[in-house]
Design a protein around this motif. Structure first.
Motif, short mmCIF file in Angstrom:
data_model
loop_
_atom_site.label_atom_id
_atom_site.label_comp_id
_atom_site.label_asym_id
_atom_site.label_seq_id
_atom_site.Cartn_x
_atom_site.Cartn_y
_atom_site.Cartn_z
N CYS A 78 0.83 -1.22 0.00
CA CYS A 78 0.00 0.00 0.00
C CYS A 78 0.87 1.27 0.00
O CYS A 78 1.77 1.40 0.82
CB CYS A 78 -0.92 0.00 1.22
SG CYS A 78 -1.99 1.46 1.28
N ALA B 22 -9.86 5.55 4.76
CA ALA B 22 -8.81 6.32 5.44
C ALA B 22 -7.70 5.40 5.89
O ALA B 22 -7.93 4.22 6.18
CB ALA B 22 -9.40 7.05 6.66
N GLU C 159 -6.89 -8.85 3.64
CA GLU C 159 -5.67 -8.80 2.82
C GLU C 159 -5.21 -10.24 2.56
O GLU C 159 -5.29 -10.70 1.45
CB GLU C 159 -4.54 -7.95 3.44
CG GLU C 159 -4.99 -6.66 4.14
CD GLU C 159 -5.71 -5.65 3.25
OE1 GLU C 159 -5.98 -5.95 2.09
OE2 GLU C 159 -6.04 -4.54 3.75
N LYS D 74 -2.66 -3.49 -7.28
CA LYS D 74 -2.43 -2.60 -8.42
C LYS D 74 -1.16 -1.78 -8.22
O LYS D 74 -0.68 -1.61 -7.12
CB LYS D 74 -3.60 -1.62 -8.54
CG LYS D 74 -4.94 -2.24 -8.79
CD LYS D 74 -5.16 -2.59 -10.23
CE LYS D 74 -5.01 -1.41 -11.16
NZ LYS D 74 -5.20 -1.72 -12.54
N ALA E 53 1.03 1.46 -7.75
CA ALA E 53 0.78 2.69 -6.99
C ALA E 53 2.13 3.32 -6.65
O ALA E 53 3.18 2.71 -6.91
CB ALA E 53 0.02 2.35 -5.70
N ILE F 149 4.91 1.33 -5.16
CA ILE F 149 4.44 -0.07 -5.16
C ILE F 149 4.51 -0.64 -6.58
O ILE F 149 3.90 -0.09 -7.50
CB ILE F 149 2.97 -0.19 -4.68
CG1 ILE F 149 2.75 0.45 -3.31
CG2 ILE F 149 2.48 -1.65 -4.71
CD1 ILE F 149 3.51 -0.17 -2.17
N GLN G 250 -4.38 6.19 -4.13
CA GLN G 250 -4.03 4.92 -3.46
C GLN G 250 -3.59 3.86 -4.46
O GLN G 250 -2.74 3.04 -4.17
CB GLN G 250 -5.19 4.38 -2.61
CG GLN G 250 -4.62 3.38 -1.61
CD GLN G 250 -5.63 2.46 -1.01
OE1 GLN G 250 -6.79 2.42 -1.42
NE2 GLN G 250 -5.19 1.68 -0.05
N1 SAM Z 1 -6.56 1.58 6.03
C1 SAM Z 1 -7.64 0.69 6.14
C2 SAM Z 1 -7.16 -0.71 6.48
O1 SAM Z 1 -6.00 -0.87 6.77
O2 SAM Z 1 -7.95 -1.63 6.41
C3 SAM Z 1 -8.58 0.58 4.98
C4 SAM Z 1 -8.51 1.51 3.85
S1 SAM Z 1 -7.45 1.03 2.52
C5 SAM Z 1 -7.57 2.62 1.87
C6 SAM Z 1 -8.47 -0.02 1.53
C7 SAM Z 1 -7.87 -1.24 0.88
O3 SAM Z 1 -7.11 -0.91 -0.27
C8 SAM Z 1 -6.91 -2.06 1.70
O4 SAM Z 1 -7.58 -2.87 2.61
C9 SAM Z 1 -6.18 -2.87 0.63
O5 SAM Z 1 -6.75 -4.14 0.44
C10 SAM Z 1 -6.38 -2.05 -0.65
N2 SAM Z 1 -5.10 -1.69 -1.25
C11 SAM Z 1 -4.01 -1.19 -0.64
N3 SAM Z 1 -3.00 -1.06 -1.52
C12 SAM Z 1 -3.45 -1.47 -2.72
C13 SAM Z 1 -2.86 -1.60 -4.00
N4 SAM Z 1 -1.61 -1.27 -4.26
N5 SAM Z 1 -3.64 -2.10 -5.00
C14 SAM Z 1 -4.91 -2.45 -4.78
N6 SAM Z 1 -5.51 -2.34 -3.59
C15 SAM Z 1 -4.79 -1.88 -2.55
#
Ligand code: SAM
Length: 483
Positions: free
Chosen positions: A111, A149, A209, A288, A290, A293, A370
């Motif tokens: 992330c 968030a 996850e 994805k 990012a 990442i 994100q």
């Molecule tokens: N921060 C919160 C948590 O930790 O659960 C939730 C919000 S986060 C913005 C939402 C989701 O985006 C995460 O649970 C993760 O599965 C997904 N996510 C994070 N990085 C990603 C990436 N590089 N590509 C696709 N989805 C991603």
């Protein structure tokens, strides 16, 4: 030891049970007699209470997922389509994400919001900015949001999230309104879940996850999210806090998909066994690209065919659970999986903090994003596309506003009232969209669809009332009718 009723993560998501399940599935993947029995068990059956589906256990569903015989896969797809048709018809519910803050103290390696990413600017919306974002979303036609968030007790405490929810619900711009706020924030305490419940949220969404504990700990090397048990047991705390509708998800690509599949179904079985109600939704995101990442470093990525098979098998295993696909996926992939079981999609999404207000549909801020959005079409384009494919885009939020959450929603499915309830609700909210926000071309296609589809409300009285309401929406400026 495996115990689906246990409240301990490692007992209800039991590693040995998953390994045994995978072995059983592999051994039986060509056992046609067993496969036919499983498909027969899962098929919709007419009962005195309407059409019902039995669903499948994680073991049975894992056998289906393991099959690679094209003929069997076709049978799986056909059954998934049949179940989708029975409970969701052609309706696809629309939503959009709203990113509130990308401050985060975790170090999730997939992330971009991870603490150590110095490339990404950090941003948190003020209440005034939340208001501007909500107005922009209302002006697109959205009625249902998922707020997102990072986890940061100093910058994004629960009070901040609650303030944002209050702001979102309070804004009535022209005919706009956000009628359901789903919340995707980090695992928290029962007390905080109670506060979210009291704030009138729809679904509490938290992606696991990965269900593989060892991988989980490596992928979350530090920060509060490192604690596998605290994260995995979050839905039990959410339900204890009064939230009936919870949304599960796995981030596909991180670990072996067959392991995740068994894990998520075990999680669903656990919620059903302990709280009497399974998950309201399951999301199926894939990793994805990012900022900071590179998705290619995760070597468990799955191709589109495997992805479709997973979705079909989830549809069969948990027939009453909605399934969500986001704009992480492109148009072609979304089209393929919608028929196999997806019931909700996002449209016109921005995954950056403050990505809606002040930008034209063509402009897309990337700085705080994100992840890369694959489906970059506007909401109007997505709505028209859905209708051209034969779907009914729905902006309905009636269920939880009528108190039909948790098992009461499932009861609606089971008594076969969907066609008298969800169907007219979808059409009435679509009419609102067409009248207030659609392009002339989309409106034309939509009004023809509504005129046709309203005839498919079986109950005559209900049908006539819905026809009257549609006229009132179109000609008298009335809004928010629901059954
Ligand atoms: N921060 C919160 C948590 O930790 O659960 C939730 C919000 S986060 C913005 C939402 C989701 O985006 C995460 O649970 C993760 O599965 C997904 N996510 C994070 N990085 C990603 C990436 N590089 N590509 C696709 N989805 C991603």
């Amino acid at each position: 030891m495996y115990n689906m009723k246990s409240l301990k993560a490692e007992e209800f998501i039991n590693h040995e049970e998953i390994l045994e399940t995978l072995e059983y599935a592999e051994k039986n993947k060509n056992n046609h007699e067993l496969i036919d029995q499983i498909l027969e068990k899962a098929a919709p059956k007419k009962t005195g209470r309407g059409v019902e589906c039995a669903g499948l256990s994680h073991r049975e569903a894992s056998v289906l997922l393991a099959c690679d015989d094209p003929e069997v896969i076709e049978k799986i797809y056909a059954l998934a389509r049949q179940i989708k048709e029975a409970f969701y018809g052609d309706r696809i519910v629309m939503f959009a994400p709203l990113y509130l803050s990308n401050y985060c103290v975790n170090q999730c390696v997939y992330c971009p919001y991870h603490l150590k990413n110095k490339e990404i600017p950090r941003k948190k919306l003020t209440q005034e900015e939340v208001k501007q974002e909500v107005i922009a979303l209302q002006d697109m036609g959205h009625k249902r949001l998922a707020i997102e968030a990072g986890e940061d007790p100093v910058n994004n405490p629960i009070e901040y999230i609650l303030d944002c929810i209050k702001t979102i619900y309070s804004i009535k711009h022209k005919n706009g309104a956000i009628r359901r706020v789903n919340v995707n924030i980090a695992a928290t305490t029962v007390e905080n879940y109670k506060k979210l419940h009291d704030a009138g949220i729809g679904t509490y969404i938290l992606f696991q996850e990965t269900y593989h504990k060892e991988s989980y700990e490596k992928l979350h090397p530090a920060g509060p999210k490192h604690d596998y048990a605290y994260h995995t047991e979050a839905m039990d705390r959410a339900m204890e806090g009064g939230i009936d509708d919870v949304g599960l998800g796995v981030l596909f690509g991180l670990d072996m998909y067959k392991y995740e599949f068994a894990g998520i179904l075990m999680h669903a079985e656990h919620l059903e066994a302990v709280h009497g109600v399974g998950p309201h939704t399951i999301s199926v995101p894939r990793v994805k690209k990012a900022s900071d990442i590179d998705p290619n470093v995760f070597d468990n990525s799955i191709d589109d065919d495997t992805f479709a098979k997973i979705i079909a098998c989830i549809r069969i295993a948990v027939p009453y659970t909605g399934m969500i696909i986001s704009t992480r996926e492109n148009e072609t992939c979304r089209e393929k999986v919608m028929g196999l079981g997806i019931s909700q999609i996002s449209g016109g999404s921005r995954t950056s903090v403050g990505g809606y207000a002040g930008y034209t549909p063509e402009e897309r801020p990337h700085d705080t994003e994100q992840f890369d959005v694959s489906d970059q079409r506007s909401l109007d384009e997505v709505v028209k596309w859905l209708m051209d494919l034969g779907y009914i885009p729905s902006f309905c939020t009636a269920c939880y506003r009528e108190g039909r959450t948790g098992d009461r929603f499932m009861a609606l499915c089971k008594v076969g009232q969907i066609q008298n309830c969800c169907h007219p609700n979808a059409l009435m909210t679509l009419q609102e969209y067409l009248t207030d926000y659609a392009s002339p071309e989309t409106r034309k296609v939509g009004e023809a669809l509504i005129a046709r589809e309203i005839q498919n409300v079986p109950d005559e009285k209900r049908r006539q009332r819905a026809i009257d309401y549609l006229e009132e929406i179109k000609n008298e400026g009335k809004r928010d009718f629901r059954f």
